[in-house]
Write an enzyme that holds these catalytic residues in place. Structure first.
Site, PDB file in Angstrom:
ATOM      1  N   ASP A 220       0.855  -1.195   0.000  1.00 40.43           N
ATOM      2  CA  ASP A 220       0.000   0.000   0.000  1.00 40.43           C
ATOM      3  C   ASP A 220       0.887   1.239   0.000  1.00 40.43           C
ATOM      4  O   ASP A 220       2.113   1.152  -0.009  1.00 40.43           O
ATOM      5  CB  ASP A 220      -0.939   0.002   1.208  1.00 40.43           C
ATOM      6  CG  ASP A 220      -2.276   0.681   0.900  1.00 40.43           C
ATOM      7  OD1 ASP A 220      -2.260   1.809   0.351  1.00 40.43           O
ATOM      8  OD2 ASP A 220      -3.338   0.101   1.189  1.00 40.43           O
ATOM      9  N   HIS A 258     -12.956  -0.351  -7.279  1.00 44.94           N
ATOM     10  CA  HIS A 258     -14.139   0.516  -7.290  1.00 44.94           C
ATOM     11  C   HIS A 258     -13.800   1.967  -6.955  1.00 44.94           C
ATOM     12  O   HIS A 258     -14.618   2.860  -7.152  1.00 44.94           O
ATOM     13  CB  HIS A 258     -15.214  -0.010  -6.336  1.00 44.94           C
ATOM     14  CG  HIS A 258     -14.893   0.151  -4.892  1.00 44.94           C
ATOM     15  ND1 HIS A 258     -15.869   0.303  -3.932  1.00 44.94           N
ATOM     16  CD2 HIS A 258     -13.707   0.195  -4.218  1.00 44.94           C
ATOM     17  CE1 HIS A 258     -15.297   0.435  -2.738  1.00 44.94           C
ATOM     18  NE2 HIS A 258     -13.996   0.351  -2.892  1.00 44.94           N
TER      19      HIS A 258
END
Length: 350
Positions: A220, A258
Site C-alpha cells: 500500500d 471501485h
C-alpha cells in the site's frame, strides 16, 4: 376538493418520508455507538433498565428523558429489544438483538468503525454536493475538501486513523465470508501473494494464518504502511500501484478497483499482469458486481456504495461487468458469489 389518494399513491408518500428521514436513523445509531450502549447491555449478560444503562454512560448527568426516546426508535428498528418484566417498579428492560451484536466494540466482526466513519462530518459533507456534481461534473469530495480523498487522508492523521479502522473492519466482515466460502481458492497458491492496496494488512494476515505456506506481502501507500502493525507471516511494502507492483506468484486485489476510473483500473490491472508469471499466475479480485435482477440481502447497500464512489472518488464506481479484465490481458475469469457485499473474481492471463 382534492381527489382521494389511492393506496399506491399513499404508499409512495410513505416511502418518500422514509427516505427523507433515513438520516435520523443513522444518527441515532451513531449516538448509541458513541454512548457504547450495546456494550453496556452486553456487560450485564442480559436485558437491563434504562437507569442501569444511564449509570454507565460516560457522563456525570446523562438525560434519561432523551435516552428513552432514542431507545424507543431503535427498538422499533429491531436494534434493541424491549421487555416489560418489572411490573412492580414499572421499569422497562432493554436487551440486544442479533442486529445490535454487530455494535459490540470488542466483537471480532464489529462494524462500529464503519458507523463512525460513515457518519463523520467529513464524510457527510460531500453528499450535500451530489446535485452540483450532476450539474457541473467533478467529484463532490474535492468540491468540499479541496483535494482527493487519498490526499485528504494522508494530510489528516486523525481522520486517516478513523478511515483505516473502518476499512479494517470491513475487511474482517468480508474475510469471514471469504474464508468460509472461498478458502480453498487460496489453497492452490504456492509461494508469494501480494495484497494490492491492502491497507493495514488485516486481509493478508487472515489468509496467511489459514495457509501458512503462503508468503504474504501487504502492499500500500507509504503513509498507510507506516502505521501498519507487525503481522506474523506478512511483510510490508510501500509503493504506488500505478507505478509498479512487486513481482509475485499471485495477486489479491481487495476493495480497490471501485475507487478508480476505468482508465486507472486499466493501469492497475496491467501492472498486476506484469507482476505475475506468464504461466500459472492469477489475480483474485474482491469486487462488487452489480446485477439488475438480483434481490439478495445486500443489493441496496451495493447501490448505495456506487453513489458513495461517485461522491468520494474521481471516476470510481461499482461495475456491472468486467470487460476491463479482457482489455488488460486477462483472457479468462470466473465469478464466485459469497455471503457478503462483494463477490470474488478469479482472473487468469491469456
Amino acid at each position: 376538493m382534492e381527489p382521494k389518494e389511492t393506496p399506491a399513491l399513499l404508499q409512495g408518500q410513505a416511502e418518500i418520508w422514509q427516505l427523507i428521514y433515513g438520516s435520523v436513523d443513522s444518527m441515532a445509531l451513531k449516538c448509541v455507538v458513541e454512548l457504547r450502549i450495546a456494550d453496556i447491555i452486553h456487560s450485564h449478560g442480559g436485558p437491563i433498565t434504562l437507569r442501569q444503562i444511564a449509570s454507565e454512560v460516560d457522563s456525570p448527568s446523562p438525560s434519561i428523558a432523551y435516552l428513552v426516546r432514542i431507545m424507543r426508535l431503535l427498538v422499533r428498528k429491531n436494534i434493541f429489544t424491549e421487555h416489560h418484566h418489572l411490573v412492580e417498579s414499572g421499569e422497562t428492560l432493554y436487551g440486544l438483538t442479533q442486529t445490535s451484536r454487530w455494535l459490540l466494540r470488542d466483537a471480532e466482526l464489529s462494524i462500529v468503525p464503519l458507523v463512525l466513519l460513515r457518519n463523520h462530518p467529513m464524510q457527510l459533507a460531500p453528499l450535500h454536493c451530489l446535485s452540483q456534481s450532476v450539474k457541473k461534473g467533478g467529484t463532490a469530495f474535492k468540491k468540499v475538501h479541496g483535494c482527493e480523498v487519498w490526499d485528504f487522508t494522508s494530510k489528516n492523521p486523525e481522520y486517516n486513523n478513523i478511515f483505516n479502522d473502518a476499512m479494517a473492519c470491513m475487511t474482517k466482515s468480508v474475510m469471514a465470508a471469504l474464508l468460509a466460502e472461498y478458502n480453498d481458492g487460496f489453497g492452490g497458491t504456492v509461494g508469494s501473494l501480494v495484497d494490492v492496496g491492502g491497507g493495514i494488512g488485516g486481509m493478508m494476515a487472515k489468509i496467511v494464518k489459514a495457509h501458512p505456506c503462503i508468503k504474504g506481502v501487504n502492499f500500500d501507500l507509504p503513509h498507510v504502511v507506516a502505521i501498519t502493525p507487525v503481522r506474523q507471516g506478512v511483510s510490508q511494502v510501500g509503493g504506488d500501484m500505478f507505478d509498479a507492483i512487486p513481482n509475485t506468484d499471485a495477486i489479491l486485489v481487495g476493495r480497490v478497483l471501485h475507487n478508480w476510473s476505468d482508465e486507472d483500473c486499466m493501469k492497475i490491472l496491467k501492472n498486476c499482469r506484469k507482476a505475475i508469471p506468464k504461466n500459472g499466475g492469477n489475480v483474485i479480485i474482491v469486487h462488487v458486481v452489480l446485477e439488475k435482477e438480483s434481490k439478495d440481502l445486500f443489493d441496496e447497500t451495493r447501490m448505495a456504495f456506487d453513489l458513495l464512489m461517485m461522491a468520494y472518488t474521481t471516476g470510481g464506481k461499482e461495475r456491472t461487468e468486467l470487460k476491463l479484465l479482457e482489455e488488460a490481458g486477462f483472457g479468462r475469469y470466473k465469478i464466485f458469489k459469497i455471503a457478503t457485499i462483494p463477490s470474488i473474481v478469479e482472473a487468469y492471463p491469456e
